[in-house]
Design a protein around this motif. Structure first.
Motif, PDB file in Angstrom:
ATOM      1  N   MET A 117      -3.680   5.264  -6.901  1.00  0.00           N
ATOM      2  CA  MET A 117      -4.170   5.513  -5.548  1.00  0.00           C
ATOM      3  C   MET A 117      -3.119   5.146  -4.506  1.00  0.00           C
ATOM      4  SD  MET A 117      -8.024   3.962  -5.503  1.00  0.00           S
ATOM      5  CE  MET A 117      -9.215   4.337  -6.783  1.00  0.00           C
ATOM      6  N   LYS A 118      -3.067   5.940  -3.449  1.00  0.00           N
ATOM      7  CA  LYS A 118      -2.245   5.576  -2.306  1.00  0.00           C
ATOM      8  C   LYS A 118      -2.947   4.467  -1.534  1.00  0.00           C
ATOM      9  CE  LYS A 118      -0.221  10.197  -1.905  1.00  0.00           C
ATOM     10  NZ  LYS A 118      -0.031  11.393  -1.036  1.00  0.00           N
ATOM     11  N   LYS A 119      -2.196   3.755  -0.681  1.00  0.00           N
ATOM     12  CA  LYS A 119      -2.742   2.590   0.009  1.00  0.00           C
ATOM     13  C   LYS A 119      -4.006   2.930   0.785  1.00  0.00           C
ATOM     14  CE  LYS A 119       0.128  -0.540  -1.345  1.00  0.00           C
ATOM     15  NZ  LYS A 119      -0.357  -1.639  -2.237  1.00  0.00           N
ATOM     16  N   GLN A 120      -4.021   4.062   1.463  1.00  0.00           N
ATOM     17  CA  GLN A 120      -5.201   4.432   2.238  1.00  0.00           C
ATOM     18  C   GLN A 120      -6.396   4.713   1.337  1.00  0.00           C
ATOM     19  OE1 GLN A 120      -4.935   4.020   5.476  1.00  0.00           O
ATOM     20  NE2 GLN A 120      -7.135   4.373   5.691  1.00  0.00           N
ATOM     21  N   GLU A 121      -6.124   5.321   0.176  1.00  0.00           N
ATOM     22  CA  GLU A 121      -7.194   5.576  -0.799  1.00  0.00           C
ATOM     23  C   GLU A 121      -7.719   4.258  -1.359  1.00  0.00           C
ATOM     24  OE1 GLU A 121      -5.989   9.874  -2.741  1.00  0.00           O
ATOM     25  OE2 GLU A 121      -4.915   8.085  -3.420  1.00  0.00           O
ATOM     26  N   GLN A 122      -6.805   3.320  -1.603  1.00  0.00           N
ATOM     27  CA  GLN A 122      -7.217   2.005  -2.092  1.00  0.00           C
ATOM     28  C   GLN A 122      -8.170   1.331  -1.110  1.00  0.00           C
ATOM     29  OE1 GLN A 122      -4.040  -0.636  -3.140  1.00  0.00           O
ATOM     30  NE2 GLN A 122      -3.466   0.505  -4.975  1.00  0.00           N
ATOM     31  N   LYS A 123      -7.836   1.379   0.163  1.00  0.00           N
ATOM     32  CA  LYS A 123      -8.672   0.737   1.182  1.00  0.00           C
ATOM     33  C   LYS A 123     -10.065   1.349   1.215  1.00  0.00           C
ATOM     34  CE  LYS A 123      -5.110  -1.058   4.313  1.00  0.00           C
ATOM     35  NZ  LYS A 123      -5.587  -2.464   4.178  1.00  0.00           N
ATOM     36  N   LYS A 124     -10.151   2.667   1.099  1.00  0.00           N
ATOM     37  CA  LYS A 124     -11.452   3.338   1.090  1.00  0.00           C
ATOM     38  C   LYS A 124     -12.263   2.942  -0.141  1.00  0.00           C
ATOM     39  CE  LYS A 124     -10.190   7.444   3.786  1.00  0.00           C
ATOM     40  NZ  LYS A 124     -10.026   8.921   3.781  1.00  0.00           N
ATOM     41  N   GLU A 125     -11.600   2.865  -1.293  1.00  0.00           N
ATOM     42  CA  GLU A 125     -12.297   2.495  -2.527  1.00  0.00           C
ATOM     43  C   GLU A 125     -12.756   1.042  -2.468  1.00  0.00           C
ATOM     44  OE1 GLU A 125     -14.075   3.256  -6.135  1.00  0.00           O
ATOM     45  OE2 GLU A 125     -13.139   4.655  -4.723  1.00  0.00           O
ATOM     46  N   ILE A 126     -11.925   0.173  -1.922  1.00  0.00           N
ATOM     47  CA  ILE A 126     -12.297  -1.232  -1.783  1.00  0.00           C
ATOM     48  C   ILE A 126     -13.500  -1.384  -0.859  1.00  0.00           C
ATOM     49  CG2 ILE A 126     -11.540  -3.439  -0.782  1.00  0.00           C
ATOM     50  CD1 ILE A 126      -8.736  -2.776  -1.942  1.00  0.00           C
ATOM     51  N   ASP A 127     -13.493  -0.673   0.263  1.00  0.00           N
ATOM     52  CA  ASP A 127     -14.638  -0.718   1.178  1.00  0.00           C
ATOM     53  C   ASP A 127     -15.910  -0.240   0.478  1.00  0.00           C
ATOM     54  OD1 ASP A 127     -13.103  -1.709   3.237  1.00  0.00           O
ATOM     55  OD2 ASP A 127     -12.846   0.223   4.248  1.00  0.00           O
TER      56      ASP A 127
END
Length: 226
Positions: A117-127
């Motif tokens: 995952m790209k960083k922005q995708e990671q943040k969305k998945e974490i949320d």
């Protein structure tokens, strides 16, 4: 659907000249979307069985079959990759990294599992995962400011952030009071169903057995299915 099979697993140790058999030909099948609870007295072999199933220690004999493949014949690197990509772990204590925020704990897990995952995708998945466990409002908090129940919720989020197939839970409520124990078990049950996890849990707490689909009582290295 069965994705995990424990076939005639044996485990023994040699103490001086005495051979001690911990597991004596254990057979067990685990299904998707279900919680299987291992119960029994201390020394009955339940934690040993869990650690062998999870690839954390080898069996003396027998097979562990995961998704049709025999883990007992794999190299240590192959088993490590399965643990990193396919398995999630929750223990009695959360074992959170004290200097990382809740969000950073999950980011670290994604990095360990080599998420693409790209960083922005990671943040969305974490949320998304933090919302599932009811901890989205605490994502910038450090472990020292969390309650025991909150820490376990973060530990569960960390265990499932990389979308594992199997969740291993070793005494996940032992350090919690009755209310927080029920909250954590409700969460594990709901996530097992909604994410179609295969969950294997060790517990001493009989009050937690009502959350399990199958209860396996262990005695003297053997299992009795109830």
């Amino acid at each position: 659907m069965t994705i995990f099979t424990i076939d005639e697993i044996r485990k023994s140790f040699t103490n001086g000249e005495v051979k001690e058999e911990i597991l004596k030909g254990v057979n067990l099948s685990l299904n998707e979307g279900e919680i299987t609870a291992l119960v029994g007295a201390s020394g009955s072999g339940k934690s040993t069985l869990l650690t062998i199933a999870a690839g954390l220690q080898p069996a003396s004999d027998g097979q562990v079959i995961f998704e049709g493949k025999n883990m007992t014949s794999m190299s240590s690197e192959q088993i490590r990759r399965i643990r990193a990509y396919k398995f999630g772990f929750v223990f009695q204590f959360a074992h959170l990294v004290p200097f990382l925020t809740v969000e950073e704990q999950l980011t670290l897990m994604l990095d360990v599992s080599e998420s693409k995952m790209k960083k922005q995708e990671q943040k969305k998945e974490i949320d998304k995962i933090l919302s599932l466990v009811g901890m989205e409002h605490r994502k910038h908090a450090y472990p020292a400011s969390l309650s025991g129940g909150e820490k376990q919720r973060v530990a569960i989020a960390r265990a499932i952030i990389h979308k594992p197939k199997v969740l291993f839970a070793d005494e996940p409520t032992a350090s919690l009071d009755s209310k927080r124990s029920k909250d954590v078990m409700t969460l594990i049950r709901d996530l097992t169903k909604s994410l179609n996890l295969t969950t294997l849990m060790v517990t001493h707490d009989e009050d937690m057995l009502s959350y399990a689909d199958h209860i396996i009582k262990m005695s003297d290295g053997q299992v009795m299915i109830s």
